[in-house]
Design an enzyme around this catalytic site. Sequence first.
Site, mmCIF file in Angstrom:
data_model
loop_
_atom_site.group_PDB
_atom_site.id
_atom_site.type_symbol
_atom_site.label_atom_id
_atom_site.label_comp_id
_atom_site.label_asym_id
_atom_site.label_seq_id
_atom_site.Cartn_x
_atom_site.Cartn_y
_atom_site.Cartn_z
ATOM 1 N N ASP A 180 0.862 -1.180 0.000
ATOM 2 C CA ASP A 180 0.000 0.000 0.000
ATOM 3 C C ASP A 180 0.900 1.232 0.000
ATOM 4 O O ASP A 180 2.125 1.104 -0.088
ATOM 5 C CB ASP A 180 -0.966 -0.020 1.199
ATOM 6 N N HIS A 253 -2.819 3.157 -4.715
ATOM 7 C CA HIS A 253 -2.176 2.770 -3.450
ATOM 8 C C HIS A 253 -0.751 2.269 -3.689
ATOM 9 O O HIS A 253 -0.349 1.217 -3.189
ATOM 10 C CB HIS A 253 -3.021 1.716 -2.726
ATOM 11 N N GLU A 316 -9.710 2.581 -5.432
ATOM 12 C CA GLU A 316 -9.318 3.954 -5.121
ATOM 13 C C GLU A 316 -8.114 4.436 -5.934
ATOM 14 O O GLU A 316 -7.091 4.828 -5.367
ATOM 15 C CB GLU A 316 -9.027 4.073 -3.624
HETATM 16 C C1 ACM Z 1 -10.870 -0.418 0.311
HETATM 17 O O1 ACM Z 1 -11.358 -0.345 1.441
HETATM 18 N N1 ACM Z 1 -10.303 0.634 -0.248
HETATM 19 C C2 ACM Z 1 -10.896 -1.655 -0.449
#
Ligand code: ACM
Length: 734
Positions: A180, A253, A316
């Site tokens: 991440d 991410h 995201e």
């Molecule tokens: C997430 O909670 N962004 C998968």
Amino acid sequence: MKITLVVLLFALTTQSLAQHGSVFPQPISVEQTDSKFVFNRRLTMDNTQVPAESFSYFRELLGRNSVYLEPSSAKEATIRLQQIQTLVYTEGYQLTVTNTGIEIQYSNYQSLCNAFQSLNQLILNPQELPGIRISDQPAFSYRGVHLDCSRHFFTIAELQKFIDQLAKLKFNRFHWHLTDDQGWRIEIKKYPKLTRVGAWRDSTLIGHFSKQPVEYEHQRYGGFYTQEEAKQLVEYARIRGIEIIPEIEMPGHARAALAAYPELSCTEKQLPVVGTWGVFDDVFCSQEKTRSFLKDVLDEIIEIFPSQVIHIGGDECPKVNWEKCPKCKTIMTENHLKNGHELQSFFIRDMEKHVNSKGRTIIGWDEILEGGLAPNAQVMSWQGVEGGIAAAKQKHQVVMTPTSYCYFDYYQSGHPSEPLAIGGYLPLEKVYQFNPLKGLENEYKHYILGAQANLWTEYLPTIQAVEYNAYPRLVAMAEVLWNQSKVPYPDFVAALSSYYLPQLQKDGVRFSTSFLDPKLEIRPYKTGVSYGLIKPVDGVVFSLNNEAVTGINIERTKQIQESRYLIHSTIGDQEMRVCDYTFTSHLALGKRVEFTTKPHEKYNHNGSLGLTDGVVGRKPWKGNEWLGFNNDTIQFILDLETVTSFSKIEIGTLNDPGSWIYRPEKYLIQLSSNGKKYKTVAKSSMNGDLIRVTKKMKARYIKVSIYNKELIPAGQTGAGFTPWTFINEIILSE
Ligand code: ACM
Ligand code: ZN
């Protein structure tokens, strides 16, 4: 918590256990028999029937229960195994205790592990077992738990202990979130800087993301797992019947990876591994070079992890840099891609093709639906169940993990002593009510493989903090995934308190007892409301402001201004935490509110009484007490029943951008005597968090319209999405 709690809970609640025994999750069929098997702490098994490491594991498991498993010949064994390939469900088993021993029929290794977990939980007395016949099988084939090891790092020993506990509850997947923005956690031999650089950050945010001014702890933080360690954990989990699914996040991410290899981003700018939480614009560029890099990474991941499914993230991913990037623009033109979503889809499809060529399948968060789903991808539906339903209708396999039931980083109680959480509200009872198949037509149900609880760790810096958020909610999730017909919640809670919490305590696992707080029920009463306290389990004794009470029913009418109640409760001689309620009385107390825009089901505190129940949502917000809306405009009408004079209207709002909650922009308040003709008394922009009108007013109906910021601004977490609006009470004063 003291050891006495669990012992006393046991004594107090055994009488109500008709519905749920000591095995978690509750087996599908349990039949008591007249037999009894006395074994005096010693069981034997033909150790040639299972691999040596499995025998060791079963011995360790029973050993924790003070029962010694010893090898023997098949003839002398007291645990007698029979492998039957034709059991209906691959993970199902049958377990029978007779006068002479324990018969286990199983189909495959997972099913044998499940049988041993049940056996271990049946042994409440290490000397003997009552006769029983269990026939069992899970409702869902995917029973998962996810742990984010990027935001905070957990050692292999901690993960082993975590996995031991998952196995106990018959979870069969551990989703290992390995990369991440805040840290890359897995060794990749071809790209050593991923862990040399990407596994370390120089600072970590202190407190909540929304807190201003922002503060950092300036200390190097990080860690990673070598491939050897990861392989060992895979094997450790396998022996316990659990498959590890690794996740490599892309295209978003990606800040940790880009700190190591900035040339893989669109801007090629050198940025550090980030020490705060959120969503960042610097993502993997869609260029060929970056995709090749990721394929190389996946090749090594596939070598470490034998799971059929590989998680490629996909959530995201802001498209702002792609839209400015010449390399990305060229790819879009060459491949006739209309927008960022289609480019993301192109990216994911390319990864899928590669992963498929190695005989594996990809799974991704539900954003991979945007711009078109890759042909064979599985979908993990997190933003709600809608993505999962859409994927099932496209005949794709789905794992349900909607925030509203599965995000265990949310608060589990609004009690002021709860540790800081990301936000949200997910009490134990709500997890227990989850049905992963809800909203699906029969023909699509078989695409739902199961569900998963997610433990994101921005606010969970230690494994103890993880455990506190995990338990007992994971016990409820295990029930959801195993049983389609669960026992009523009070029976589950009674059994949980009596049997499962003592096991967690014995194993040194932290857990929350927030589900044992007295619960408040609020009803309209005469000219106000009444507050009733509900017992979470039998045997709880309350006192109210230090006076002992039996059935508490606090009745309050509008005359009373503000009153505070300290509710002590004891279970046995164990004092539970004090619950502190303040009720604010006002002219609108108990009056009906008609919502034109409904509060979201996630934050629907007390329904239509939520704005007039005298419970004024407190700050900091802990997920409950407030009403949350996810619409452009909120509108409701308060009916005072008769034309009433008043001189002040107040409505509290919340501003918590880190949780996507924004103070509204403006409001309009209109009054009416007949509910037909309304006259405006206030039309204003927000000035602070409080909506307030002070003047002499007279009306029966008050119509309130609240207008939000339309979209979360660029550069903020959740940018481009509709912000949440939270309000707590409409307080009317004379
Ligand atoms: C997430 O909670 N962004 C998968
Ligand atoms: Zn680019």
